[in-house]
Design an enzyme around this catalytic site. Structure first.
Site, mmCIF file in Angstrom:
data_model
loop_
_atom_site.group_PDB
_atom_site.id
_atom_site.type_symbol
_atom_site.label_atom_id
_atom_site.label_comp_id
_atom_site.label_asym_id
_atom_site.label_seq_id
_atom_site.Cartn_x
_atom_site.Cartn_y
_atom_site.Cartn_z
ATOM 1 N N TYR A 23 0.817 -1.215 0.000
ATOM 2 C CA TYR A 23 0.000 0.000 0.000
ATOM 3 C C TYR A 23 0.852 1.267 0.000
ATOM 4 O O TYR A 23 0.434 2.298 -0.542
ATOM 5 C CB TYR A 23 -0.956 -0.011 1.196
ATOM 6 C CG TYR A 23 -2.172 -0.882 0.952
ATOM 7 C CD1 TYR A 23 -3.103 -0.558 -0.039
ATOM 8 C CD2 TYR A 23 -2.379 -2.042 1.679
ATOM 9 C CE1 TYR A 23 -4.202 -1.352 -0.286
ATOM 10 C CE2 TYR A 23 -3.480 -2.853 1.446
ATOM 11 C CZ TYR A 23 -4.387 -2.498 0.464
ATOM 12 O OH TYR A 23 -5.477 -3.294 0.214
ATOM 13 N N ASP B 144 2.445 -36.183 10.001
ATOM 14 C CA ASP B 144 1.551 -37.216 9.489
ATOM 15 C C ASP B 144 2.348 -38.139 8.579
ATOM 16 O O ASP B 144 3.382 -37.734 8.007
ATOM 17 C CB ASP B 144 0.413 -36.601 8.679
ATOM 18 C CG ASP B 144 -0.675 -35.985 9.557
ATOM 19 O OD1 ASP B 144 -0.766 -36.350 10.742
ATOM 20 O OD2 ASP B 144 -1.428 -35.132 9.047
ATOM 21 N N GLU C 84 3.835 -31.486 13.462
ATOM 22 C CA GLU C 84 3.084 -30.944 12.327
ATOM 23 C C GLU C 84 1.781 -30.275 12.727
ATOM 24 O O GLU C 84 1.515 -29.141 12.335
ATOM 25 C CB GLU C 84 2.784 -32.050 11.309
ATOM 26 C CG GLU C 84 1.867 -31.571 10.183
ATOM 27 C CD GLU C 84 1.531 -32.636 9.163
ATOM 28 O OE1 GLU C 84 0.597 -32.406 8.373
ATOM 29 O OE2 GLU C 84 2.191 -33.690 9.145
#
Length: 369
Positions: free
Chosen positions: A103, A249, A197
């Protein structure tokens, strides 16, 4: 924008000096009638090789140049304006989020950015050209790091004085890693770091005070770890010689996105591999062999899982450098299944705390490099 405390100045002073040197070189080129340019390494895996001895990727030297020409006039102007903005941030000991920087550019006339990704890309180009972290240039992401708990004291110098956070005395809560970790001092007598995780598994281990029973620091990765999280873990690892064990996982995403990013870095930030990667990290689970040994509930591999494994085996220098990873991924492909961390709850909610992780931490032969 908030003022930064006046500590950890050295990296910012180095960044400022490099900005001045680059600006002077461009000025001298102009004075000699030459087109000024900014050179930077190409930020892609095609310009890097995996160095097994170092345990990380190394750039092979291909560069690109941004030159003041008709075709590159706008991007060159945007780059020099961002360079000027970074110098202003460093001189005022201030910072800007990536969104704020976008911006701010709206005041740059024809050099303004039309979308934030283009603005982010220029900041990353400057990071590569100057050989410094964007945080040292004064630019920080919107997101902070993740959570940490355990035998660790975090000391931060603030305008009001020294603030000490004891991460072993936060009740059921945890310390939120800030997006700028350079201003922190870290004290610990932990034996290792366990990077996890999922936030859910982190909450389980924290609730059961796993960190207290095993004298370790727990860090939630919250998926692919943010740069702040990676830099925080790297500092703990290097400054206190702490092993980094990773618990994901049992699936291709956990292995080749989350773990791989923490250990050797990402393709997008390949130019910062030495500053962000942790080559000594080891994955302790959930491995494909764990699915067999612990008879875990599974889900079929998705089409994208199969594609990711095959791509890793064929094209990923990290995978190709470690026979152990090749064997593990081929095993998962043959099995056709994946398993989540939470699948260990098949044996009870405390099984992961009392049995699985203690067994895995003790048996290094089950770890993956």
């Amino acid at each position: 924008m908030v003022k930064l405390p006046a500590i950890s100045k050295k990296p910012r002073e180095i960044a400022k000096q490099k900005i001045i040197e680059l600006a002077k070189k461009m000025y001298d080129d102009l004075m000699r009638g030459k087109r000024p340019k900014i050179t930077m390494p190409i930020r892609s895996l095609s310009n890097a090789v995996f160095d097994k001895e170092k345990g990380s990727f190394t750039l092979v030297g291909k560069e690109k140049a941004r030159t003041l020409t008709v075709n590159q006039a706008k991007i060159f102007a945007q780059t020099t304006k961002m360079l000027e903005f970074a110098k202003q941030l460093l001189e005022s000991n201030d910072f800007s989020t990536l969104r704020e920087a976008y911006y701010v550019s709206k005041n740059w006339g024809e050099a303004r950015f039309d979308d934030q990704q283009a603005s982010n890309n220029v900041i990353e180009d400057l990071e590569a050209a100057l050989g410094v972290l964007r945080e040292h240039l004064g630019f920080i992401p919107e997101e902070d790091g993740s959570s940490v708990v355990g035998p660790l004291k975090i000391i931060e110098e603030t305008p009001e004085g020294e603030l000490v956070v004891d991460c072993s005395k936060l009740g059921t809560g945890a310390y939120n890693i800030p997006n700028d970790v350079t201003k922190l001092n870290l004290e610990t007598d932990a034996d290792f770091i366990l990077a996890i995780e999922t936030s859910g598994m982190f909450a389980r281990l924290n609730a059961e005070r796993f960190w207290d029973k095993h004298n370790c620091i727990l860090v939630s990765l919250k998926g692919v770890p943010a740069r702040a999280t990676r830099r925080f873990i790297k500092r703990l690892h290097e400054e206190h010689d702490l092993p980094v064990l990773v618990f994901t996982d049992g699936d291709p995403y956990g292995y080749l996105n989350i773990y791989r990013t923490l250990k050797v870095g990402s393709g997008k930030a390949i130019h910062l591999a030495d500053k962000l990667s942790i080559p000594a990290a080891r994955l302790i689970g959930v491995t494909p062999q764990d699915i067999v040994d612990y008879d875990l509930p599974t889900h079929p591999l998705k089409e994208q899982d199969i594609k990711r494994i095959k791509d890793g085996l064929k094209n990923d220098d990290f995978v190709r450098s470690f026979p152990e990873w090749q064997k593990a991924l081929k095993q998962m492909l043959d099995m056709g299944v994946r398993a989540e961390q939470q699948s260990l709850a098949k044996y009870g909610l405390k099984y992961v705390v009392n049995t699985y992780l203690p067994e895995k931490i003790k048996d290094e032969s089950t770890w993956l490099p």
